[in-house]
Design an enzyme around this catalytic site. Structure first.
Site, PDB file in Angstrom:
ATOM      1  N   LYS A 116      41.973  35.503  27.077  1.00  0.00           N
ATOM      2  CA  LYS A 116      42.821  35.030  28.184  1.00  0.00           C
ATOM      3  C   LYS A 116      44.298  35.280  27.906  1.00  0.00           C
ATOM      4  O   LYS A 116      45.059  35.577  28.825  1.00  0.00           O
ATOM      5  CB  LYS A 116      42.558  33.552  28.479  1.00  0.00           C
ATOM      6  CG  LYS A 116      41.163  33.338  29.070  1.00  0.00           C
ATOM      7  CD  LYS A 116      41.052  32.096  29.921  1.00  0.00           C
ATOM      8  CE  LYS A 116      39.690  32.116  30.615  1.00  0.00           C
ATOM      9  NZ  LYS A 116      39.454  30.949  31.441  1.00  0.00           N
ATOM     10  N   LYS A 199      31.524  39.703  31.006  1.00  0.00           N
ATOM     11  CA  LYS A 199      30.888  38.479  31.508  1.00  0.00           C
ATOM     12  C   LYS A 199      31.308  38.234  32.951  1.00  0.00           C
ATOM     13  O   LYS A 199      32.471  38.404  33.296  1.00  0.00           O
ATOM     14  CB  LYS A 199      31.346  37.307  30.633  1.00  0.00           C
ATOM     15  CG  LYS A 199      30.657  35.993  30.927  1.00  0.00           C
ATOM     16  CD  LYS A 199      31.376  34.825  30.242  1.00  0.00           C
ATOM     17  CE  LYS A 199      32.593  34.397  31.037  1.00  0.00           C
ATOM     18  NZ  LYS A 199      32.772  32.961  31.237  1.00  0.00           N
ATOM     19  N   LYS A 202      34.419  33.474  37.304  1.00  0.00           N
ATOM     20  CA  LYS A 202      34.898  33.059  38.629  1.00  0.00           C
ATOM     21  C   LYS A 202      36.359  33.380  38.856  1.00  0.00           C
ATOM     22  O   LYS A 202      36.807  33.396  39.987  1.00  0.00           O
ATOM     23  CB  LYS A 202      34.590  31.577  38.862  1.00  0.00           C
ATOM     24  CG  LYS A 202      35.419  30.606  38.043  1.00  0.00           C
ATOM     25  CD  LYS A 202      35.161  29.199  38.528  1.00  0.00           C
ATOM     26  CE  LYS A 202      34.568  28.328  37.447  1.00  0.00           C
ATOM     27  NZ  LYS A 202      35.433  28.161  36.258  1.00  0.00           N
TER      28      LYS A 202
HETATM   29  P1  ATP Z   1      36.988  31.169  34.295  1.00  0.00           P
HETATM   30  O1  ATP Z   1      36.755  32.574  34.703  1.00  0.00           O
HETATM   31  O2  ATP Z   1      37.843  30.403  35.253  1.00  0.00           O
HETATM   32  O3  ATP Z   1      37.416  31.006  32.875  1.00  0.00           O
HETATM   33  P2  ATP Z   1      34.130  30.819  34.102  1.00  0.00           P
HETATM   34  O4  ATP Z   1      33.486  31.474  35.272  1.00  0.00           O
HETATM   35  O5  ATP Z   1      33.984  31.471  32.784  1.00  0.00           O
HETATM   36  O6  ATP Z   1      35.618  30.434  34.430  1.00  0.00           O
HETATM   37  P3  ATP Z   1      33.870  28.071  33.240  1.00  0.00           P
HETATM   38  O7  ATP Z   1      34.379  26.999  34.114  1.00  0.00           O
HETATM   39  O8  ATP Z   1      34.714  28.478  32.092  1.00  0.00           O
HETATM   40  O9  ATP Z   1      33.520  29.358  34.094  1.00  0.00           O
HETATM   41  O10 ATP Z   1      32.409  27.738  32.731  1.00  0.00           O
HETATM   42  C1  ATP Z   1      31.573  26.760  33.262  1.00  0.00           C
HETATM   43  C2  ATP Z   1      30.185  26.902  32.678  1.00  0.00           C
HETATM   44  O11 ATP Z   1      29.559  28.082  33.188  1.00  0.00           O
HETATM   45  C3  ATP Z   1      30.142  27.024  31.161  1.00  0.00           C
HETATM   46  O12 ATP Z   1      29.026  26.311  30.672  1.00  0.00           O
HETATM   47  C4  ATP Z   1      29.976  28.489  30.927  1.00  0.00           C
HETATM   48  O13 ATP Z   1      29.350  28.790  29.693  1.00  0.00           O
HETATM   49  C5  ATP Z   1      29.095  28.879  32.100  1.00  0.00           C
HETATM   50  N1  ATP Z   1      29.271  30.281  32.456  1.00  0.00           N
HETATM   51  C6  ATP Z   1      30.413  30.856  32.907  1.00  0.00           C
HETATM   52  N2  ATP Z   1      30.216  32.167  33.155  1.00  0.00           N
HETATM   53  C7  ATP Z   1      28.927  32.426  32.837  1.00  0.00           C
HETATM   54  C8  ATP Z   1      28.120  33.612  32.879  1.00  0.00           C
HETATM   55  N3  ATP Z   1      28.635  34.767  33.263  1.00  0.00           N
HETATM   56  N4  ATP Z   1      26.827  33.512  32.493  1.00  0.00           N
HETATM   57  C9  ATP Z   1      26.296  32.336  32.093  1.00  0.00           C
HETATM   58  N5  ATP Z   1      27.015  31.190  32.036  1.00  0.00           N
HETATM   59  C10 ATP Z   1      28.303  31.220  32.401  1.00  0.00           C
END
Ligand code: ATP
Ligand code: LTN
Length: 344
Positions: A116, A199, A202
């Protein structure tokens, strides 16, 4: 009370964008499955979202949206406490106390921080991004959570949480339960549809990167039909990076249907990538349609959601404040007294 005999679970999602099927498969689907096995606490981690710039009105709206999605996905507020992290100030207080016990080296090593921080100009990287895992450790340790259901990307953060709990216990006596990460067997790491080597996330802006939980069916179809694949033909699970796109579609299909790899490979034997994509569209739409209907009903009746969040924060505060009181006492903070003049 029966609740005290059950082990606790805590987990959270940041209100930093639209929730994706990655969030659903890595986190929400597991939370729903575990809510009878544990005394569960699910929070919307709004303070974590502040570690990168957020628009205030959007943050407020997204915080309610994420809470509504927890319920729409099947979290039952009569069995689990659903709350907003910033409504329980104990989180920030414990985070500060733990910050003072955290070596900088532990934080600089975190891959999420490195990733990040690399996306921002060096001078604009906030200190919050570095101390992010300490706030996460506070979230978990306040509830004495034994298990933390998360996607694969959170492994390292769970390790630092255990290290901090151990350090505190060693310095001040047994205080915290050491939590375990609960990582799903399938769907723990869903990859981007437009780039299966990163990965799914969002906060990624590109239009064809992720299926969002609130996407209408035609959008879901468009995104999945355009998902990157390769020039091969075989529909098999594979760890070959060249075949990551097809593997990702198969993984989504497997995590949503619960079918075995063998059964899925047999089902698509002799078929083309187009058939696989159509099947994935169908199962994603079938999963998300009822979820979206429940979501719309919750948003229409806003008062119900706010009441659930108020009750969730009250229950969470009871547990969190009890842990914090022990921590304050152990580390030597002077108890605050109520002034005699204000007592009636
Ligand atoms: P950001 O992009 O805003 O950092 P993010 O999409 O990675 O967000 P988080 O809020 O950080 O989402 O994660 C929430 C939950 O969703 C965590 O348990 C994380 O491990 C899970 N998660 C996020 N992205 C994935 C993915 N691509 N596959 C499986 N689990 C995920
Ligand atoms: N860092 C997590 C979100 C998060 C979390 C938590 C997850 C914040 N606090 C406590 C589990 C338990 C992420 O998924 N990026």
């Amino acid at each position: 009370m029966a609740e005290q005999t059950r082990k606790r679970v805590l987990s959270g999602v940041q209100p930093s964008g639209n929730l994706t099927i990655g969030n659903y498969l890595g986190a929400l689907q597991q939370w729903v499955a575990e809510q009878d096995n544990y005394d569960c606490f699910f929070c919307v981690v709004d303070l974590h979202a502040l570690t990168v710039p957020q628009d205030p009105a959007t943050l407020r709206a997204k915080t309610r949206e994420v809470a509504a999605l927890y319920l729409a996905a099947g979290i039952d507020p009569s069995r689990a406490s659903v709350f907003v992290q910033s409504h329980v100030p104990a989180h920030t207080e414990l985070a500060w106390i733990l910050t003072c016990l955290t070596p900088l080296g532990w934080l600089y090593r975190m891959t999420q921080f490195k990733d990040k921080a690399a996306k921002q100009k060096q001078e604009s990287v906030g200190a919050g991004l570095l101390s992010y895992p300490v706030l996460m450790a506070a979230d978990i340790l306040l509830y004495q959570a034994a298990a933390v259901p998360v996607g694969d990307d959170q492994r390292q953060h769970l390790e630092i949480t255990r290290d901090l709990a151990q350090r505190f216990n060693h310095l001040y006596g047994e205080t915290f339960v050491l939590p375990e990460a609960l990582i799903p067997k399938e769907g723990a790491r869903i990859m981007g549809l437009d780039n299966p080597l990163v990965k799914m996330s969002k906060s990624e802006a590109s239009e064809y990167h992720a299926v969002y939980l609130l996407d209408p069916p035609d959008k879901i179809r468009k995104k999945i039909m355009r998902a990157q694949t390769d020039s091969g033909r075989e529909i098999r699970f594979s760890t070959d990076p060249q075949r990551a796109g097809v593997n990702n579609l198969l993984t989504i299909y497997q995590a949503l249907t619960g079918a075995s790899r063998e059964a899925i490979e047999a089902q698509f034997d002799g078929k083309g990538y187009g058939d696989l994509k159509k099947a994935v569209v169908e199962v994603v739409v079938d999963t998300l349609t009822p979820l979206q209907e429940r979501y719309q009903a919750l948003i229409r009746e806003g008062g119900y959601l706010d009441e659930i969040l108020a009750q969730g924060a009250a229950r969470a505060s009871e547990v969190a404040n009890a842990t914090l009181a022990t921590v304050r006492e152990r580390i030597g903070l002077l108890p605050a007294l109520t002034p005699v003049s204000s007592k009636s």
